[in-house]
Design an enzyme around this catalytic site. Sequence first.
Site, PDB file in Angstrom:
ATOM      1  CG  HIS A   1      76.453  64.292  56.006  1.00  0.00           C
ATOM      2  ND1 HIS A   1      75.497  63.476  55.442  1.00  0.00           N
ATOM      3  CD2 HIS A   1      75.766  65.348  56.528  1.00  0.00           C
ATOM      4  CE1 HIS A   1      74.301  64.019  55.625  1.00  0.00           C
ATOM      5  NE2 HIS A   1      74.438  65.144  56.273  1.00  0.00           N
TER       6      HIS A   1
ATOM      7  CG  ASP B   1      73.355  60.209  53.907  1.00  0.00           C
ATOM      8  OD1 ASP B   1      73.908  59.403  53.141  1.00  0.00           O
ATOM      9  OD2 ASP B   1      73.971  60.974  54.681  1.00  0.00           O
TER      10      ASP B   1
ATOM     11  CG  HIS C   1      76.009  56.050  53.387  1.00  0.00           C
ATOM     12  ND1 HIS C   1      76.170  56.993  52.390  1.00  0.00           N
ATOM     13  CD2 HIS C   1      76.571  54.909  52.932  1.00  0.00           C
ATOM     14  CE1 HIS C   1      76.817  56.440  51.370  1.00  0.00           C
ATOM     15  NE2 HIS C   1      77.073  55.171  51.665  1.00  0.00           N
TER      16      HIS C   1
ATOM     17  CG  ASP D   1      76.059  59.748  57.387  1.00  0.00           C
ATOM     18  OD1 ASP D   1      76.550  58.750  56.841  1.00  0.00           O
ATOM     19  OD2 ASP D   1      75.855  60.828  56.787  1.00  0.00           O
TER      20      ASP D   1
ATOM     21  CG  HIS E   1      81.964  60.897  55.851  1.00  0.00           C
ATOM     22  ND1 HIS E   1      81.828  61.013  54.482  1.00  0.00           N
ATOM     23  CD2 HIS E   1      82.416  59.640  56.072  1.00  0.00           C
ATOM     24  CE1 HIS E   1      82.176  59.882  53.906  1.00  0.00           C
ATOM     25  NE2 HIS E   1      82.546  59.044  54.839  1.00  0.00           N
TER      26      HIS E   1
ATOM     27  CG  ASP F   1      75.498  62.458  51.699  1.00  0.00           C
ATOM     28  OD1 ASP F   1      75.889  62.528  50.511  1.00  0.00           O
ATOM     29  OD2 ASP F   1      76.176  61.952  52.618  1.00  0.00           O
TER      30      ASP F   1
ATOM     31  CG  ASP G   1      75.698  59.586  49.716  1.00  0.00           C
ATOM     32  OD1 ASP G   1      74.560  59.576  50.209  1.00  0.00           O
ATOM     33  OD2 ASP G   1      76.730  59.368  50.395  1.00  0.00           O
TER      34      ASP G   1
ATOM     35  CD  GLU H   1      80.266  63.388  52.231  1.00  0.00           C
ATOM     36  OE1 GLU H   1      81.205  63.201  51.415  1.00  0.00           O
ATOM     37  OE2 GLU H   1      80.380  63.235  53.466  1.00  0.00           O
TER      38      GLU H   1
HETATM   39 MN   LIG Z   1      75.966  61.350  54.690  1.00  0.00          MN
END
Ligand SMILES: [Mn+2]
Length: 356
Positions: free
Chosen positions: A122, A145, A147, A149, A162, A253, A255, A298
């Site tokens: 990312h 995402d 997260h 980031d 990332h 992302d 994830d 990712e």
């Molecule tokens: Mn990310």
Amino acid sequence: MALRGSLARLLRAQPDAALRPRRGAHSVALVGAPLSRGQKRRGVDHGPATLRAAGLVERLAGLGCQVHDFGDLNFTQVPNDELYNNLILYPRSVGLASQMLADVVSRAVAAGHRCVTLGGDHSLALGSISGHTRQCPHLGVIWVDAHADINTPLTTQSGSLHGQPLSFLLRELQNKVPQLPGFSWLKPCLSASDIVYIGLRDVDPAEYYILKNFDIQYFSMRDIDRLGIQKVMERTFEQLMGRRQRPIHLSFDIDAFDPSLAPATGTPVLGGLTYREGMYITEEIHNTGMLSAVDMVEVNPLLGASQEAVKATAHLAVDVIATCFGQTREGAHIAFDELPTPSSPDESDSEEQVRI
Ligand SMILES: [Mn+2]
């Protein structure tokens, strides 16, 4: 070969009825960005190849998109790329790769393409968003995402870039972010009100401080549970488009999805998006007509427990991108003007023959 009657007419009709691109079909640029130095796991640089092998180009073409695949950028590792501040990994390599990507994304958008960047980790959003804002200075970012980031180089625990790209891009944070080697080209190009997060469920203390103190709009998984994904998307567009229409940069992302759906990724977190929530997010973004660039990041084929796990993750990522460009769950992906009509008995008995 000679064909008679209705089959011949159907075959003749097909190019018109079934193959004509949908009105306003997109011209899509694909850019492979096999960047892996923004994190520590091996394999995320195989993301672009994995997404192509899952049929990405064919799927977009099947939706009537004109696909221009620019292949993969060639990121070389910068020699002697030592830790910054005894912590930050590969600043020069990530900085140089992002600089290259920024130039390519900027040129692709200037040429009239919607630009899809295939990651890679990312940290590439440093480049894709910088390049995109050169052409569209007033764009809005939807960051999907697990997260945030948005750690700074001074708050990160892992040292991986990332987990930090948004801190470099945000104007409000510039007096909190040190100049990293390899980053001198980068200029902050977003304001806190230009970003909406969806899917958060693993946010570090300093990141939470930033979200709250700079009044950044975010919808965590808890918010999605509480409001439902439809309200979340309404409020997302209210935030970004309430006053005026603007181009959208979607940074997705993988994830963000639940690890049961997207296991082949470096930092999975339980309790993520369902398939249906993911599709709804991208359907609604497509429906705005303002989507201008997408990052898909990712996907790491070395981290699936099995080939099936890797395939499932890659197909999910392809579904996300295809939905961004018009794939719908209702069907009707391609314009279909008229259903074929059965021949009347008279006609099929006739001697009409067609050569094909
Ligand atoms: Mn990310």
